[in-house]
Design a protein around this motif. Structure first.
Motif, PDB file in Angstrom:
ATOM      1  N   PRO A 157       0.835  -1.208   0.000  1.00 30.68           N
ATOM      2  CA  PRO A 157       0.000   0.000   0.000  1.00 30.68           C
ATOM      3  C   PRO A 157       0.869   1.257   0.000  1.00 30.68           C
ATOM      4  CG  PRO A 157      -0.908  -1.617   1.510  1.00 30.68           C
ATOM      5  CD  PRO A 157       0.429  -2.161   1.068  1.00 30.68           C
ATOM      6  N   GLY A 158       0.492   2.211  -0.826  1.00 31.68           N
ATOM      7  CA  GLY A 158       1.263   3.436  -0.974  1.00 31.68           C
ATOM      8  C   GLY A 158       2.134   3.445  -2.211  1.00 31.68           C
ATOM      9  N   VAL A 232      -3.170  -6.989  -1.897  1.00 29.11           N
ATOM     10  CA  VAL A 232      -3.453  -5.549  -1.920  1.00 29.11           C
ATOM     11  C   VAL A 232      -4.545  -5.269  -2.950  1.00 29.11           C
ATOM     12  CG1 VAL A 232      -1.117  -4.889  -1.219  1.00 29.11           C
ATOM     13  CG2 VAL A 232      -1.668  -5.121  -3.664  1.00 29.11           C
ATOM     14  N   ARG A 233      -5.059  -4.035  -2.896  1.00 26.71           N
ATOM     15  CA  ARG A 233      -5.957  -3.546  -3.945  1.00 26.71           C
ATOM     16  C   ARG A 233      -5.170  -2.607  -4.841  1.00 26.71           C
ATOM     17  NH1 ARG A 233      -9.374   0.982  -4.834  1.00 26.71           N
ATOM     18  NH2 ARG A 233      -8.983   1.805  -2.715  1.00 26.71           N
ATOM     19  N   VAL A 291      -1.426   1.634  -5.245  1.00 21.32           N
ATOM     20  CA  VAL A 291      -1.689   0.420  -4.471  1.00 21.32           C
ATOM     21  C   VAL A 291      -2.301   0.817  -3.133  1.00 21.32           C
ATOM     22  CG1 VAL A 291      -0.671  -1.641  -3.441  1.00 21.32           C
ATOM     23  CG2 VAL A 291       0.272  -0.724  -5.582  1.00 21.32           C
ATOM     24  N   HIS A 292      -3.375   0.125  -2.746  1.00 22.45           N
ATOM     25  CA  HIS A 292      -4.097   0.416  -1.510  1.00 22.45           C
ATOM     26  C   HIS A 292      -4.284  -0.857  -0.696  1.00 22.45           C
ATOM     27  CE1 HIS A 292      -5.304   4.411  -3.110  1.00 22.45           C
ATOM     28  NE2 HIS A 292      -5.412   3.765  -4.266  1.00 22.45           N
ATOM     29  N   GLY A 296      -8.249  -7.014  -4.910  1.00 21.00           N
ATOM     30  CA  GLY A 296      -8.793  -6.826  -6.242  1.00 21.00           C
ATOM     31  C   GLY A 296      -8.215  -5.649  -6.988  1.00 21.00           C
ATOM     32  N   VAL A 297      -8.754  -5.442  -8.184  1.00 18.83           N
ATOM     33  CA  VAL A 297      -8.335  -4.345  -9.052  1.00 18.83           C
ATOM     34  C   VAL A 297      -9.555  -3.489  -9.345  1.00 18.83           C
ATOM     35  CG1 VAL A 297      -7.324  -3.700 -11.270  1.00 18.83           C
ATOM     36  CG2 VAL A 297      -6.536  -5.767 -10.092  1.00 18.83           C
TER      37      VAL A 297
END
Length: 316
Positions: A157-158, A232-233, A291-292, A296-297
């Motif tokens: 994430p980030g 991650v998302r 990226v969070h 999923g996407v």
């Protein structure tokens, strides 16, 4: 060379094909023994393989044998680059019917040779087999040159998501051919002979990429692999995607959505990677998302309303 594979015979064909391709600087023992010997100065070897089957991956009325050779090499060399490695050698398997023109097989190897030359790789060996269907099997090897491999499971994430290379061009070319046209040639040629940004792969490793993948099945599908592997998302920002005006014109003429080609079209073999926020990226890398936490996407924060790429066993 005139005649067919049946006229030439197995060992005559092998001799003709071997004479067509150099082994390259990384092959210390090439064709002629039970196996080849490829140098691996790093002590680790990156290995990947793909199959191309006539009627499934290529059509001889749409692509020349040379085109098929370039494409077969490119899709495997791109996988090596997506690990952050430098391609070193290919092993080639060719299946074909006895009445396949010998010239077709030789032109195929010309394409393989010339695509290998782009990255300084060679052909270390392979095999030929009689078959009702023309099939090309390619195994590619690569050298990490002392770097850690860039895998799919490292996105955090980030991170920012960036792409090097084209997206949607091959899908546009396939649509053009499917409608019986041969132009605009830029898109048709992108389908016949993809041009992966090979050196961007090792370059991304040097820049500190946290994950990377070859976009072979479509951007959403392949980022989905990264999402699952990393836990991650990934959010794609549609206004960051490059949709050329000519692609929009072609889509309008064919009644298609150009953004769908960019999001789900495969076989461009662009590289998609994640980098820590703040990484100074060269111009060839276009930031297209972030990226969070989550899974999923998504596209612009929402679940995409288009199907997510190629599946060889999809019955739909």
């Amino acid at each position: 060379m005139s005649g067919t594979l049946g006229d030439l015979g197995e060992f005559g064909l092998i001799g003709a094909l071997v004479a067509r391709v150099p082994t390259g600087p990384h092959v210390s023992l090439g064709p002629g023994d039970d196996a080849a010997v490829v140098t691996a100065a790093d002590g680790r070897v990156v290995a990947t393989m793909d199959l191309l089957v006539e009627g499934r991956h290529f059509r001889r009325d749409w692509s020349t044998a040379y085109d098929v050779g370039r494409k077969a090499a490119a899709q495997n060399l791109a996988d090596v680059a997506a690990m952050g490695a430098v391609p070193t050698a290919l092993l080639i398997g060719l299946c074909g019917p006895p009445d396949l023109p010998t010239g077709w097989a030789l032109e195929l190897y010309d394409g393989l040779r010339d695509e290998c030359a782009v990255v300084g790789a060679g052909v270390a060996g392979g095999d030929v087999v009689g078959s009702d269907t023309v099939t090309v099997a390619v195994t590619a090897l690569g050298d990490l040159q002392g770097r850690a491999p860039v895998v799919r499971s490292g996105a955090r994430p980030g991170d920012v998501v960036a792409v090097a290379g084209w997206l949607g061009w091959s899908a546009a070319g396939l649509a053009i051919l499917g409608h019986g046209h041969r132009a605009p040639r830029a898109f048709v040629e992108a389908h016949r002979r993809p041009e992966p940004p090979y050196d961007a792969g090792p370059g991304a490793a040097v820049l500190g990429a946290t994950s990377m993948i070859d976009v072979s099945d479509g951007l959403l599908a392949d980022l989905g692999h990264v999402s699952r592997a990393s836990g991650v998302r990934i959010d794609v920002l549609s206004d960051r995607l490059d949709v050329p005006a000519q692609m929009r014109d072609v889509a309008r003429a064919l009644g298609a959505d150009p953004l769908n080609w960019v999001l789900t079209g495969g076989e461009d073999h662009a590289l998609a990677a994640t980098f820590p926020a703040g990484t100074a990226l060269p111009a060839r890398w276009r930031v297209i998302g972030r990226v969070h936490t989550g899974t999923g996407v998504t596209v612009d924060g929402r679940d995409p309303d288009v199907a997510g790429g190629w599946d060889h066993f999809d019955r739909g």
